[in-house]
Design a protein around this motif. Structure first.
Motif, mmCIF file in Angstrom:
data_model
loop_
_atom_site.group_PDB
_atom_site.id
_atom_site.type_symbol
_atom_site.label_atom_id
_atom_site.label_comp_id
_atom_site.label_asym_id
_atom_site.label_seq_id
_atom_site.Cartn_x
_atom_site.Cartn_y
_atom_site.Cartn_z
ATOM 1 N N ASP A 421 0.781 -1.198 0.088
ATOM 2 C CA ASP A 421 0.008 -0.035 0.125
ATOM 3 C C ASP A 421 0.980 1.237 -0.207
ATOM 4 O OD1 ASP A 421 -2.209 -1.652 0.149
ATOM 5 O OD2 ASP A 421 -2.601 -1.451 2.200
ATOM 6 N N TYR A 422 1.891 1.357 0.999
ATOM 7 C CA TYR A 422 2.743 2.496 0.743
ATOM 8 C C TYR A 422 3.786 2.654 -0.443
ATOM 9 C CZ TYR A 422 2.152 2.763 5.882
ATOM 10 O OH TYR A 422 1.643 2.915 7.131
ATOM 11 N N ALA A 423 4.209 1.424 -0.914
ATOM 12 C CA ALA A 423 4.656 1.455 -2.220
ATOM 13 C C ALA A 423 3.838 2.007 -3.588
ATOM 14 C CB ALA A 423 5.233 0.296 -2.662
ATOM 15 N N ARG A 424 2.534 1.408 -3.478
ATOM 16 C CA ARG A 424 1.662 2.196 -4.551
ATOM 17 C C ARG A 424 1.428 3.620 -4.325
ATOM 18 N NH1 ARG A 424 -1.599 -0.397 -8.013
ATOM 19 N NH2 ARG A 424 -3.204 0.740 -9.028
ATOM 20 N N LYS A 425 1.184 4.008 -3.286
ATOM 21 C CA LYS A 425 0.856 5.513 -3.002
ATOM 22 C C LYS A 425 2.241 6.166 -3.485
ATOM 23 C CE LYS A 425 -2.256 5.033 0.922
ATOM 24 N NZ LYS A 425 -2.494 5.253 2.313
ATOM 25 N N ARG A 426 3.423 5.755 -3.021
ATOM 26 C CA ARG A 426 4.737 6.628 -3.546
ATOM 27 C C ARG A 426 5.005 6.400 -5.031
ATOM 28 N NH1 ARG A 426 10.059 4.804 -0.387
ATOM 29 N NH2 ARG A 426 10.498 6.961 -1.410
ATOM 30 N N PHE A 427 4.473 5.234 -5.574
ATOM 31 C CA PHE A 427 4.575 5.067 -6.994
ATOM 32 C C PHE A 427 3.418 6.099 -7.644
ATOM 33 C CE2 PHE A 427 2.843 3.072 -10.939
ATOM 34 C CZ PHE A 427 4.158 2.852 -11.911
ATOM 35 N N GLU A 428 2.422 6.405 -7.389
ATOM 36 C CA GLU A 428 1.324 6.939 -7.692
ATOM 37 C C GLU A 428 1.781 8.573 -7.984
ATOM 38 O OE1 GLU A 428 -2.053 6.388 -5.779
ATOM 39 O OE2 GLU A 428 -2.716 4.675 -6.871
ATOM 40 N N VAL A 429 2.666 8.762 -6.923
ATOM 41 C CA VAL A 429 3.235 10.413 -6.956
ATOM 42 C C VAL A 429 4.600 10.508 -7.713
ATOM 43 C CG1 VAL A 429 1.675 10.961 -5.102
ATOM 44 C CG2 VAL A 429 3.967 10.017 -4.468
ATOM 45 N N GLY A 430 5.196 9.257 -8.128
ATOM 46 C CA GLY A 430 6.395 9.439 -8.693
ATOM 47 C C GLY A 430 7.714 9.227 -8.059
ATOM 48 N N LEU A 431 7.300 8.716 -6.548
ATOM 49 C CA LEU A 431 8.401 8.754 -5.679
ATOM 50 C C LEU A 431 8.995 7.195 -5.540
ATOM 51 C CD1 LEU A 431 7.128 10.811 -2.729
ATOM 52 C CD2 LEU A 431 8.719 11.447 -4.524
ATOM 53 N N LEU A 432 8.788 6.427 -6.474
ATOM 54 C CA LEU A 432 9.185 4.913 -6.400
ATOM 55 C C LEU A 432 9.095 4.463 -7.777
ATOM 56 C CD1 LEU A 432 10.028 2.474 -4.397
ATOM 57 C CD2 LEU A 432 7.458 1.812 -4.715
ATOM 58 N N GLN A 433 10.358 3.698 -8.217
ATOM 59 C CA GLN A 433 10.433 2.955 -9.417
ATOM 60 C C GLN A 433 9.396 1.913 -9.697
ATOM 61 O OE1 GLN A 433 12.392 4.079 -12.000
ATOM 62 N NE2 GLN A 433 12.864 6.001 -10.760
ATOM 63 N N PRO A 434 9.067 1.727 -10.815
ATOM 64 C CA PRO A 434 8.191 0.743 -11.193
ATOM 65 C C PRO A 434 8.625 -0.861 -10.871
ATOM 66 C CG PRO A 434 7.989 2.120 -13.145
ATOM 67 C CD PRO A 434 9.074 2.515 -12.095
ATOM 68 N N ILE A 435 10.105 -0.970 -11.054
ATOM 69 C CA ILE A 435 10.486 -2.153 -10.582
ATOM 70 C C ILE A 435 10.483 -2.398 -9.007
ATOM 71 C CG2 ILE A 435 12.903 -1.262 -10.225
ATOM 72 C CD1 ILE A 435 11.961 -4.665 -11.659
ATOM 73 N N ASP A 436 10.586 -1.363 -8.228
ATOM 74 C CA ASP A 436 10.476 -1.710 -6.872
ATOM 75 C C ASP A 436 8.898 -1.752 -6.366
ATOM 76 O OD1 ASP A 436 13.117 -1.131 -6.525
ATOM 77 O OD2 ASP A 436 12.720 1.065 -6.499
ATOM 78 N N LEU A 437 7.893 -1.173 -7.392
ATOM 79 C CA LEU A 437 6.613 -1.624 -6.768
ATOM 80 C C LEU A 437 6.416 -3.049 -7.389
ATOM 81 C CD1 LEU A 437 3.660 -0.779 -6.267
ATOM 82 C CD2 LEU A 437 3.426 0.085 -8.682
ATOM 83 N N ILE A 438 6.790 -3.391 -8.308
ATOM 84 C CA ILE A 438 6.327 -4.854 -8.906
ATOM 85 C C ILE A 438 7.313 -5.915 -7.688
ATOM 86 C CG2 ILE A 438 7.147 -6.530 -10.658
ATOM 87 C CD1 ILE A 438 7.162 -4.411 -12.685
ATOM 88 N N THR A 439 8.283 -5.667 -7.316
ATOM 89 C CA THR A 439 8.894 -6.420 -6.237
ATOM 90 C C THR A 439 8.093 -6.439 -4.886
ATOM 91 O OG1 THR A 439 11.245 -5.959 -7.057
ATOM 92 C CG2 THR A 439 11.009 -6.817 -4.731
ATOM 93 N N THR A 440 7.541 -5.424 -4.580
ATOM 94 C CA THR A 440 6.609 -5.341 -3.439
ATOM 95 C C THR A 440 5.328 -5.961 -3.530
ATOM 96 O OG1 THR A 440 7.571 -3.228 -2.992
ATOM 97 C CG2 THR A 440 5.477 -3.734 -1.823
ATOM 98 N N GLN A 441 4.659 -6.114 -5.056
ATOM 99 C CA GLN A 441 3.790 -6.774 -5.352
ATOM 100 C C GLN A 441 4.181 -8.241 -5.465
ATOM 101 O OE1 GLN A 441 1.916 -5.463 -9.008
ATOM 102 N NE2 GLN A 441 0.633 -7.291 -9.157
ATOM 103 N N ASN A 442 4.879 -8.694 -5.783
ATOM 104 C CA ASN A 442 5.507 -10.239 -5.643
ATOM 105 C C ASN A 442 5.634 -10.536 -4.519
ATOM 106 O OD1 ASN A 442 5.271 -10.234 -8.734
ATOM 107 N ND2 ASN A 442 7.483 -10.041 -9.039
#
Length: 482
Positions: A421-442
């Protein structure tokens, strides 16, 4: 033609209803108990042993048989009516009724009947064990199918999230906010999640095939199972499933233990029957016999004395006739079939003793073998009792570990969900790379899969302990017990 169409319509409707109707655990178990081949074979063996027992009980009663024969005698033979040799052709008929009764045989037949009675009861217990084993296997396969179905649902959610991320990253790449490398990574993740969904669906289909095999259903038959929430499956507290208490209950309730005890009693009675074969036996016999032969067609009637010349004697040149009195019948009467049966009717009755003197040591060796069978069964019973206790303690240890693993995996899911949830919020505002979001999702996906697996594993291990305790199988909150 109309008839054929009607039949096809009915068949299609039946298959459609079958495809829409889902099987719960109660229906699966009940159907398996009625149709599983292993249970049917155990039932046949139980009925066979019951007939063997009935036969041994009837063997204690007297035997009564009736024999009848008829035929022709040719050539030189003995006339059955006169016991004289004759060359005539004779038509004969013999009738007899024979009785045999063992008065005393050192309880050999009684012990044999007792042995077969215990064997029949042991077969009934083995039938019950077969039913329990199939019920447990069906429950295991049912839980495995539920687990695979839950993994399918998790994989669908994972794939849906990957699709949303792919669409979002694609828009950002087209807008120039992200490099194309991020889009390639998202596409790779989407393809991986698609593959995981296909694998989960395949595993679910295979688990249904395994369940249908236990139910003895056609593999091509449409089939699906109901999906009770795993959280709603009632489970006894672990404190109520102490291994020693479960073990003592299993000794009293499990049919395998009853079968071992009954088999031991049967072999003990069989050893006593084998020992009795070495001693004399006393028997009563009797019979009724009658016979007929057409050699004696006439019976003499009304005897009279007649002086019949037998020769001459010459005295002083005079010949005198010499006579002698001879008894002869005055008339003859036909010797009919039933008249001969009446005239030739005889009876016999007596007591006999059979004494085994020497038969190559067969009786004594059979007795020694029977005693060894008792000893071997006693050891087998002891071994299976030890194995049962070891299995119960091992099942309890596994249940404790499964509970701890489930609690740990549940905590891991909560942490992984919060991180995602934290990673998705950061990704949506451009503070997190997609690969980091994918890793968190996995990480979240693996945590959910591990938690579901641990939860079903925990439920089954608890149900196994309940089964040993004699509580049956219960996967619903109502009265669905087996």
């Amino acid at each position: 033609m109309k008839k054929a169409l009607a039949i096809l319509t009915v068949c299609f409707y039946t298959l459609t209803v079958a495809a829409q109707e889902k099987w719960d655990l109660r229906r699966c178990v009940e159907y398996a108990l009625e149709n599983n081949i292993s249970i049917k074979q155990a039932d046949i063996q139980a009925r066979f042993d019951k007939l063997t027992h009935d036969q041994s009980v009837l063997a204690q009663y007297p035997s009564l048989s009736s024999q009848h024969s008829t035929g022709f005698q040719f050539g030189r033979s003995i006339d059955p009516t006169s016991n004289q040799f004759t060359n005539n052709q004779i038509f004969f008929a013999n009738h007899s009724v024979d009785l045999g009764w063992d008065l005393f045989n050192w309880f050999r037949k009684r012990n044999t009947a007792e042995s077969n009675k215990y064997l029949a009861q042991a077969s009934e217990a083995r039938l019950e064990k077969a039913r329990n084993d199939i019920a447990l296997n069906v429950a295991n396969a049912y839980l495995a199918a539920l687990l695979n179905k839950e993994q399918v649902n998790i994989s669908k959610v994972q794939l849906s999230q990957s699709r949303e991320q792919l669409e979002l990253i694609n828009k950002q790449v087209k807008a120039g906010a992200l490099p194309e490398l991020n889009l390639a990574e998202a596409e790779t993740q989407y393809a991986t999640d698609s593959s995981n969904l296909i694998t989960a669906q395949t595993n679910y289909t295979l688990s249904l095939l395994q369940l249908k095999a236990l139910l003895n259903l056609d593999a091509a038959m449409p089939f699906d199972i109901a999906e009770p929430p795993v959280d709603a499956i009632p489970v006894e507290p672990l404190s109520e499933l102490d291994p020693e208490v479960v073990y003592q209950s299993a000794l009293e309730n499990l049919p395998q233990q009853k079968a071992n005890e009954l088999t031991l009693k049967a072999l003990e009675k069989n050893a006593q029957a084998a020992k009795a074969a070495m001693y004399p036996s006393l028997m009563l016999f009797g019979g009724l016999n009658a016979r007929y032969a057409n050699a004696q067609k006439l019976l003499p009637q009304g005897l009279e004395v007649v002086n019949t010349p037998i020769g001459t004697v010459e005295v002083n040149g005079v010949a005198y006739t010499v006579t002698a009195p001879i008894t002869q019948p005055t008339s003859y009467e036909r010797n009919t079939y039933f008249r001969q049966l009446k005239n030739n009717f005889n009876q016999n009755i007596g007591i006999g003793v059979s004494i085994p003197i020497f038969n190559g040591g067969m009786a004594r060796i059979n007795w020694q073998k029977a005693k060894l069978n008792v000893e071997n069964q006693s050891l087998q019973k002891e071994q299976e009792t030890q194995t049962l206790k070891q299995d119960i303690y091992q099942a309890h240890t596994n249940a404790v570990a499964a509970i701890e693993k489930f609690n740990a995996s549940r905590t891991a899911v909560q942490a992984a969900q919060k991180a995602y949830d934290y990673a998705r919020k950061r990704f949506e505002v451009g503070l997190l790379q997609p690969i980091d979001l994918i890793t968190t999702q996995n990480n979240l996906y693996r945590a959910k899969i591990n938690m579901v697996s641990a939860q079903y594993d925990y439920v089954f291990k608890m149900k196994l302990l309940e089964f040993y305790k004699g509580k049956g199988l219960k996967l619903e909150s109502d009265t669905s017990n087996f």
